[in-house]
Scaffold this motif. Structure first.
Motif, mmCIF file in Angstrom:
data_model
loop_
_atom_site.group_PDB
_atom_site.id
_atom_site.type_symbol
_atom_site.label_atom_id
_atom_site.label_comp_id
_atom_site.label_asym_id
_atom_site.label_seq_id
_atom_site.Cartn_x
_atom_site.Cartn_y
_atom_site.Cartn_z
ATOM 1 N N UNK A 2 0.762 -1.232 0.000
ATOM 2 C CA UNK A 2 0.000 0.000 0.000
ATOM 3 C C UNK A 2 0.795 1.284 0.000
ATOM 4 N N UNK A 3 2.115 1.188 -0.162
ATOM 5 C CA UNK A 3 2.952 2.383 -0.208
ATOM 6 C C UNK A 3 3.952 2.258 -1.350
ATOM 7 N N UNK A 4 4.451 3.377 -1.839
ATOM 8 C CA UNK A 4 5.424 3.354 -2.926
ATOM 9 C C UNK A 4 6.788 2.954 -2.376
ATOM 10 N N UNK A 5 7.303 1.829 -2.863
ATOM 11 C CA UNK A 5 8.619 1.360 -2.429
ATOM 12 C C UNK A 5 9.707 1.715 -3.431
ATOM 13 N N UNK A 6 9.311 2.055 -4.667
ATOM 14 C CA UNK A 6 10.288 2.416 -5.696
ATOM 15 C C UNK A 6 9.621 3.299 -6.736
ATOM 16 N N UNK A 7 10.306 4.358 -7.143
ATOM 17 C CA UNK A 7 9.871 5.210 -8.245
ATOM 18 C C UNK A 7 11.079 5.422 -9.137
ATOM 19 N N UNK A 8 11.008 4.874 -10.358
ATOM 20 C CA UNK A 8 12.173 4.884 -11.242
ATOM 21 C C UNK A 8 11.829 5.495 -12.596
ATOM 22 N N UNK A 9 12.530 6.551 -13.007
ATOM 23 C CA UNK A 9 12.323 7.066 -14.363
ATOM 24 C C UNK A 9 12.815 6.048 -15.383
ATOM 25 N N UNK A 10 12.170 6.026 -16.543
ATOM 26 C CA UNK A 10 12.603 5.148 -17.630
ATOM 27 C C UNK A 10 13.272 6.046 -18.669
ATOM 28 N N UNK A 11 14.580 6.034 -18.692
ATOM 29 C CA UNK A 11 15.339 6.948 -19.544
ATOM 30 C C UNK A 11 15.864 6.278 -20.801
ATOM 31 N N UNK A 12 15.279 5.116 -21.138
ATOM 32 C CA UNK A 12 15.671 4.392 -22.339
ATOM 33 C C UNK A 12 15.024 5.052 -23.549
ATOM 34 N N UNK A 13 15.788 5.400 -24.581
ATOM 35 C CA UNK A 13 15.195 6.048 -25.766
ATOM 36 C C UNK A 13 14.153 5.146 -26.431
ATOM 37 N N UNK A 14 13.127 5.785 -26.995
ATOM 38 C CA UNK A 14 12.108 5.042 -27.749
ATOM 39 C C UNK A 14 12.465 5.054 -29.221
ATOM 40 N N UNK A 15 12.067 3.998 -29.976
ATOM 41 C CA UNK A 15 11.370 2.791 -29.523
ATOM 42 C C UNK A 15 12.295 1.894 -28.708
ATOM 43 N N UNK A 16 11.731 1.280 -27.671
ATOM 44 C CA UNK A 16 12.523 0.476 -26.745
ATOM 45 C C UNK A 16 12.530 -0.989 -27.154
ATOM 46 N N UNK A 17 13.654 -1.631 -26.925
ATOM 47 C CA UNK A 17 13.819 -3.044 -27.284
ATOM 48 C C UNK A 17 14.069 -3.872 -26.038
ATOM 49 N N UNK A 18 13.356 -4.996 -25.941
ATOM 50 C CA UNK A 18 13.569 -5.904 -24.820
ATOM 51 C C UNK A 18 14.987 -6.485 -24.808
ATOM 52 N N UNK A 19 15.681 -6.389 -25.944
ATOM 53 C CA UNK A 19 17.014 -6.972 -26.044
ATOM 54 C C UNK A 19 18.118 -6.025 -25.581
ATOM 55 N N UNK A 20 17.787 -4.776 -25.288
ATOM 56 C CA UNK A 20 18.834 -3.822 -24.940
ATOM 57 C C UNK A 20 19.331 -4.045 -23.519
ATOM 58 N N UNK A 21 20.568 -3.658 -23.283
ATOM 59 C CA UNK A 21 21.164 -3.793 -21.953
ATOM 60 C C UNK A 21 20.396 -2.960 -20.928
ATOM 61 N N UNK A 22 20.046 -1.722 -21.308
ATOM 62 C CA UNK A 22 19.344 -0.836 -20.381
ATOM 63 C C UNK A 22 17.977 -1.410 -19.986
ATOM 64 N N UNK A 23 17.288 -1.977 -20.972
ATOM 65 C CA UNK A 23 15.973 -2.568 -20.701
ATOM 66 C C UNK A 23 16.101 -3.696 -19.679
ATOM 67 N N UNK A 24 17.061 -4.576 -19.901
ATOM 68 C CA UNK A 24 17.194 -5.738 -19.020
ATOM 69 C C UNK A 24 17.728 -5.377 -17.643
ATOM 70 N N UNK A 25 18.541 -4.334 -17.564
ATOM 71 C CA UNK A 25 19.006 -3.876 -16.250
ATOM 72 C C UNK A 25 17.830 -3.346 -15.433
ATOM 73 N N UNK A 26 16.976 -2.530 -16.057
ATOM 74 C CA UNK A 26 15.822 -2.003 -15.344
ATOM 75 C C UNK A 26 14.841 -3.117 -15.017
ATOM 76 N N UNK A 27 14.696 -4.052 -15.924
ATOM 77 C CA UNK A 27 13.799 -5.192 -15.681
ATOM 78 C C UNK A 27 14.233 -5.970 -14.444
ATOM 79 N N UNK A 28 15.535 -6.265 -14.343
ATOM 80 C CA UNK A 28 16.051 -6.998 -13.177
ATOM 81 C C UNK A 28 15.826 -6.200 -11.896
#
Length: 247
Positions: free
Chosen positions: A206-232
């Motif tokens: 019920x509370x915000x535990x994380x707020x993270x900007x997504x600074x990956x340029x669009x269009x975004x790819x699931x294969x990019x390093x930045x995408x997978x780092x944020x995903x993890x």
């Protein structure tokens, strides 16, 4: 709860939530949640089942009178749910125009909205003849024809197959780029959140535990390093771990 309806400006947040709290019986679902959403900002809200995501969205949409705290939201807002909620006894065009004055101008606006979601040819169709993806596109048209300052999306693609979901992601991005509403998307899908949002928030107990900007340029790819780092990072915050199929 105090709820103010505002006219957003370039400098004022579209949404201001302070100390938002919701209790069901003895269960605390929202625990003093604070959040601002800027004009045109796309925020994705992640969390485990029962974390309060949809409860908070319903509070923003003025659908829960028992929420405590303070909310300031725009008067012009629209909600799209996982269930398209089309009236089966009304044709598609009427469903898009529902709740608005029925005149030549509003019908023309509704038809233009259907054209934007590539469904102008279905204006006279009955909802039961639509596929799941088509019905959800009608729901989007119904929301956007109102030109909302705030668009609330409660897992709108959760019931769609993978290919239709990808197409809907692209369509939503196009429509958001055109109309520029602030958006709050509730989702269980980490990849969906990263692909679409400017900022991803994780709700825990019920509370915000994380707020993270997504600074990956669009269009975004699931294969990019930045995408997978944020995903993890997000999966770890959710307590899931780095599982390939985790959502």
């Amino acid at each position: 709860m105090g709820t103010d309806l505002i006219e957003p400006t370039r400098t004022n947040p579209v949404v201001v939530a302070r100390g938002v709290r919701r209790v069901f019986g003895e269960q605390l679902v929202l625990d003093g949640l604070d959040l601002d959403i800027a004009p045109g900002e796309f925020v994705a809200l992640l969390g485990r089942s029962g974390s309060g995501k949809s409860t908070f969205l319903r509070a923003l949409g003025a659908l829960d009178a028992e929420v405590e705290g303070h909310l300031r939201v725009p008067a012009q807002q629209a909600i799209v749910f996982q269930d398209p909620r089309l009236l089966p006894w009304q044709k598609v065009l009427t469903n898009v125009n529902i709740g608005r004055p029925d005149n030549a101008q509003t019908r023309a606006d509704a038809l233009a909205a259907l054209d934007e979601v590539q469904l102008a040819s279905k204006a006279k169709a009955w909802p039961r003849t639509l596929s799941g993806g088509e019905a959800q596109r009608v729901a989007l048209a119904r929301a956007l024809v109102r030109e909302p300052e705030l668009l609330l999306l409660d897992e709108p693609f959760g019931a769609l197959d993978a290919l239709t979901r990808i197409k809907m992601h692209g369509l939503l991005q196009q429509l958001v780029a055109k109309y520029r509403p602030a958006v709050l998307l509730v989702t269980h899908d980490v990849d969906e959140a990263i692909l679409l949002a400017d900022r991803v928030i994780v709700l825990t107990d019920g509370a915000i535990s994380l707020s993270s900007p997504v600074e990956i340029p669009k269009p975004r790819s699931r294969d990019s390093r930045e995408f997978n780092e944020l995903r993890r990072h997000l999966l770890t915050e959710l307590g899931v771990g780095d599982e390939p199929d985790a959502q």
